[in-house]
Design an enzyme around this catalytic site. Sequence first.
Site, PDB file in Angstrom:
ATOM      1  N   SER A 168       0.828  -5.364  -3.870  1.00 29.71           N
ATOM      2  CA  SER A 168       1.125  -6.494  -4.770  1.00 29.71           C
ATOM      3  C   SER A 168       1.986  -7.527  -4.062  1.00 29.71           C
ATOM      4  CB  SER A 168       1.866  -6.007  -6.015  1.00 29.71           C
ATOM      5  OG  SER A 168       1.017  -5.169  -6.750  1.00 29.71           O
TER       6      SER A 168
ATOM      7  N   ARG B 168      10.756  -1.842  -9.636  1.00 27.13           N
ATOM      8  CA  ARG B 168      10.602  -2.114  -8.199  1.00 27.13           C
ATOM      9  C   ARG B 168      11.930  -2.479  -7.531  1.00 27.13           C
ATOM     10  NH1 ARG B 168       7.371   0.162  -9.878  1.00 27.13           N
ATOM     11  NH2 ARG B 168       5.179  -0.277 -10.174  1.00 27.13           N
TER      12      ARG B 168
ATOM     13  N   GLU C 211       7.175  -9.735  -4.578  1.00 21.89           N
ATOM     14  CA  GLU C 211       7.530  -8.309  -4.554  1.00 21.89           C
ATOM     15  C   GLU C 211       7.660  -7.872  -3.090  1.00 21.89           C
ATOM     16  OE1 GLU C 211       5.615  -5.705  -7.340  1.00 21.89           O
ATOM     17  OE2 GLU C 211       5.425  -4.114  -5.842  1.00 21.89           O
TER      18      GLU C 211
HETATM   19  C1  LIG Z   1      -2.832  -0.664  -0.552  1.00 18.72           C
HETATM   20  C2  LIG Z   1      -1.425  -0.661  -1.123  1.00 18.72           C
HETATM   21  C3  LIG Z   1      -1.211  -0.170  -2.405  1.00 18.72           C
HETATM   22  C4  LIG Z   1       0.080  -0.143  -2.941  1.00 18.72           C
HETATM   23  N1  LIG Z   1       0.279   0.333  -4.196  1.00 18.72           N
HETATM   24  C5  LIG Z   1       1.519   0.380  -4.710  1.00 18.72           C
HETATM   25  C6  LIG Z   1       1.739   0.914  -6.031  1.00 18.72           C
HETATM   26  O1  LIG Z   1       0.834   1.349  -6.715  1.00 18.72           O
HETATM   27  N2  LIG Z   1       3.025   0.920  -6.486  1.00 18.72           N
HETATM   28  C7  LIG Z   1       4.084   0.467  -5.739  1.00 18.72           C
HETATM   29  O2  LIG Z   1       5.222   0.515  -6.218  1.00 18.72           O
HETATM   30  N3  LIG Z   1       3.889  -0.040  -4.509  1.00 18.72           N
HETATM   31  C8  LIG Z   1       2.651  -0.085  -3.961  1.00 18.72           C
HETATM   32  N4  LIG Z   1       2.464  -0.595  -2.705  1.00 18.72           N
HETATM   33  C9  LIG Z   1       3.605  -1.157  -1.951  1.00 18.72           C
HETATM   34  C10 LIG Z   1       4.285  -0.157  -1.014  1.00 18.72           C
HETATM   35  O3  LIG Z   1       3.391   0.846  -0.555  1.00 18.72           O
HETATM   36  C11 LIG Z   1       5.483   0.500  -1.673  1.00 18.72           C
HETATM   37  O4  LIG Z   1       6.427  -0.484  -2.045  1.00 18.72           O
HETATM   38  C12 LIG Z   1       6.161   1.528  -0.765  1.00 18.72           C
HETATM   39  O5  LIG Z   1       7.117   2.229  -1.511  1.00 18.72           O
HETATM   40  C13 LIG Z   1       6.847   0.900   0.446  1.00 18.72           C
HETATM   41  O6  LIG Z   1       7.256   1.953   1.305  1.00 18.72           O
HETATM   42  P1  LIG Z   1       7.330   1.733   2.887  1.00 18.72           P
HETATM   43  O7  LIG Z   1       7.799   2.993   3.493  1.00 18.72           O
HETATM   44  O8  LIG Z   1       6.037   1.205   3.391  1.00 18.72           O
HETATM   45  O9  LIG Z   1       8.451   0.620   2.981  1.00 18.72           O
HETATM   46  P2  LIG Z   1       8.495  -0.625   3.999  1.00 18.72           P
HETATM   47  O10 LIG Z   1       7.400  -1.566   3.676  1.00 18.72           O
HETATM   48  O11 LIG Z   1       8.597  -0.131   5.398  1.00 18.72           O
HETATM   49  O12 LIG Z   1       9.879  -1.284   3.562  1.00 18.72           O
HETATM   50  C14 LIG Z   1       9.976  -1.924   2.296  1.00 18.72           C
HETATM   51  C15 LIG Z   1      11.458  -2.138   1.955  1.00 18.72           C
HETATM   52  O13 LIG Z   1      12.084  -0.860   1.813  1.00 18.72           O
HETATM   53  C16 LIG Z   1      13.190  -0.744   2.714  1.00 18.72           C
HETATM   54  N5  LIG Z   1      13.224   0.635   3.222  1.00 18.72           N
HETATM   55  C17 LIG Z   1      12.228   1.314   3.852  1.00 18.72           C
HETATM   56  N6  LIG Z   1      12.635   2.568   4.142  1.00 18.72           N
HETATM   57  C18 LIG Z   1      13.916   2.671   3.717  1.00 18.72           C
HETATM   58  C19 LIG Z   1      14.888   3.707   3.746  1.00 18.72           C
HETATM   59  N7  LIG Z   1      14.644   4.900   4.306  1.00 18.72           N
HETATM   60  N8  LIG Z   1      16.104   3.465   3.203  1.00 18.72           N
HETATM   61  C20 LIG Z   1      16.388   2.267   2.634  1.00 18.72           C
HETATM   62  N9  LIG Z   1      15.510   1.242   2.577  1.00 18.72           N
HETATM   63  C21 LIG Z   1      14.290   1.442   3.114  1.00 18.72           C
HETATM   64  C22 LIG Z   1      12.901  -1.759   3.828  1.00 18.72           C
HETATM   65  O14 LIG Z   1      14.091  -2.165   4.486  1.00 18.72           O
HETATM   66  C23 LIG Z   1      12.224  -2.871   3.051  1.00 18.72           C
HETATM   67  O15 LIG Z   1      13.194  -3.699   2.426  1.00 18.72           O
HETATM   68  C24 LIG Z   1       1.177  -0.625  -2.157  1.00 18.72           C
HETATM   69  C25 LIG Z   1       0.946  -1.102  -0.856  1.00 18.72           C
HETATM   70  C26 LIG Z   1      -0.335  -1.123  -0.334  1.00 18.72           C
HETATM   71  C27 LIG Z   1      -0.539  -1.601   1.073  1.00 18.72           C
END
Ligand SMILES: Cc1cc2nc3c(=O)[nH]c(=O)nc-3n(C[C@H](O)[C@H](O)[C@H](O)COP(=O)(O)OP(=O)(O)OC[C@H]3O[C@@H](n4cnc5c(N)ncnc54)[C@H](O)[C@@H]3O)c2cc1C
Length: 315
Positions: A235, A186, A306
């Site tokens: 998480s 992660r 996380e």
């Molecule tokens: C129902 C649910 C289930 C989930 N299941 C999982 C799972 O199975 N496995 C898992 O790993 N995660 C899971 N997640 C967590 C989440 O979906 C992941 O971590 C996902 O990758 C976050 O992506 P995001 O675009 O929403 O990032 P955001 O929440 O918008 O941002 C998260 C972080 O990433 C950075 N970021 C975003 N975009 C960029 C970019 N283009 N360049 C650089 N940094 C960036 C942001 O600055 C921030 O620090 C889950 C979440 C939910 C709500």
Amino acid sequence: MSGNWERLSFRREGAGKGGPALRSIEVSFHLKLRDYTTIGIGGAAERVVFPRSPAEVREILSAERRAGRAVYTMGAGSNLLVSDGGVAGTVLCTKKHLSKVVFLGGQTVVAEAGVMLPRLAVLCALSGLSGIEPLSGIPGTVGGALSLNAGAYGRQIGDLAEWVEIADAEGEIHRVEAAAVRFGYRETDFPVKGIVVRVGFRFAEGTREAVFELMRQWNEKRRADQPWGEKTFGSTFRNPPGRESAGLLLDRAGMKGQREGDACFSEKHANFLLNRGRATAADVRRLMDRGQRAVSETAGVLLVPEVKLWGEFDA
Ligand SMILES: Cc1cc2nc3c(=O)[nH]c(=O)nc-3n(C[C@H](O)[C@H](O)[C@H](O)COP(=O)(O)OP(=O)(O)OC[C@H]3O[C@@H](n4cnc5c(N)ncnc54)[C@H](O)[C@@H]3O)c2cc1C
């Protein structure tokens, strides 16, 4: 949706004397980030910009740097807790428009940072490309997933990347081979710091039917194990190395179903924290603190968040 919508003009770098010097980039002021996070919590951002291309990301970054403003990057907001006071500075949101996917033939696919993983998975399945199925239920963007090395069921997104394009603080875009990136649990350590704008993936050959079937199986498992259709950021805490999962430790510490206001730990999976109504970021933070204290007392483990925290929180 809240906030005032306007068009901001940034000077287009390198524009010729006779050509248009300005390009409009969508920007919104005082937008409530609760409308942009999956947990439905978060105060306002001073401004939010929605680039339409990597070139616009460049322009925004160099303009914001000249203006001396902090830039936060947001994808789908699915791993974020934004404070009730919001954030000062500029939020660059990729999800709205940075969403092109190009199939280059063979097994190579190029996706912009704001492409949602479930959409990428369906497009791959339609082309009979395999590899992303275990990640097809993660509600995040390609950029967010790459920056956190999102993973599920033994597959991490870093395993599938061939190269990543990153815009540095000046807006310059660098292409980095995946072999030069350190993908951890992660977390991702890129050799260039900045914003992921585009990723080249290499998938395996499969058949449309087999890929859709695998997606169906993984998502059925996800629905059986995790809360579904709830406001959450997934998480809450990382799994501590060499110990039971964070969910099991929270469960044993009696945190399932525990509440602070409208925030509660899910009865189905104790590491999922839910917004069951009008929870505030302060409620969530208090509940997280209680979970950490309970696990520290019962198991002697300090759980590490996380979820990423933006803005100011009381200590
Ligand atoms: C129902 C649910 C289930 C989930 N299941 C999982 C799972 O199975 N496995 C898992 O790993 N995660 C899971 N997640 C967590 C989440 O979906 C992941 O971590 C996902 O990758 C976050 O992506 P995001 O675009 O929403 O990032 P955001 O929440 O918008 O941002 C998260 C972080 O990433 C950075 N970021 C975003 N975009 C960029 C970019 N283009 N360049 C650089 N940094 C960036 C942001 O600055 C921030 O620090 C889950 C979440 C939910 C709500």
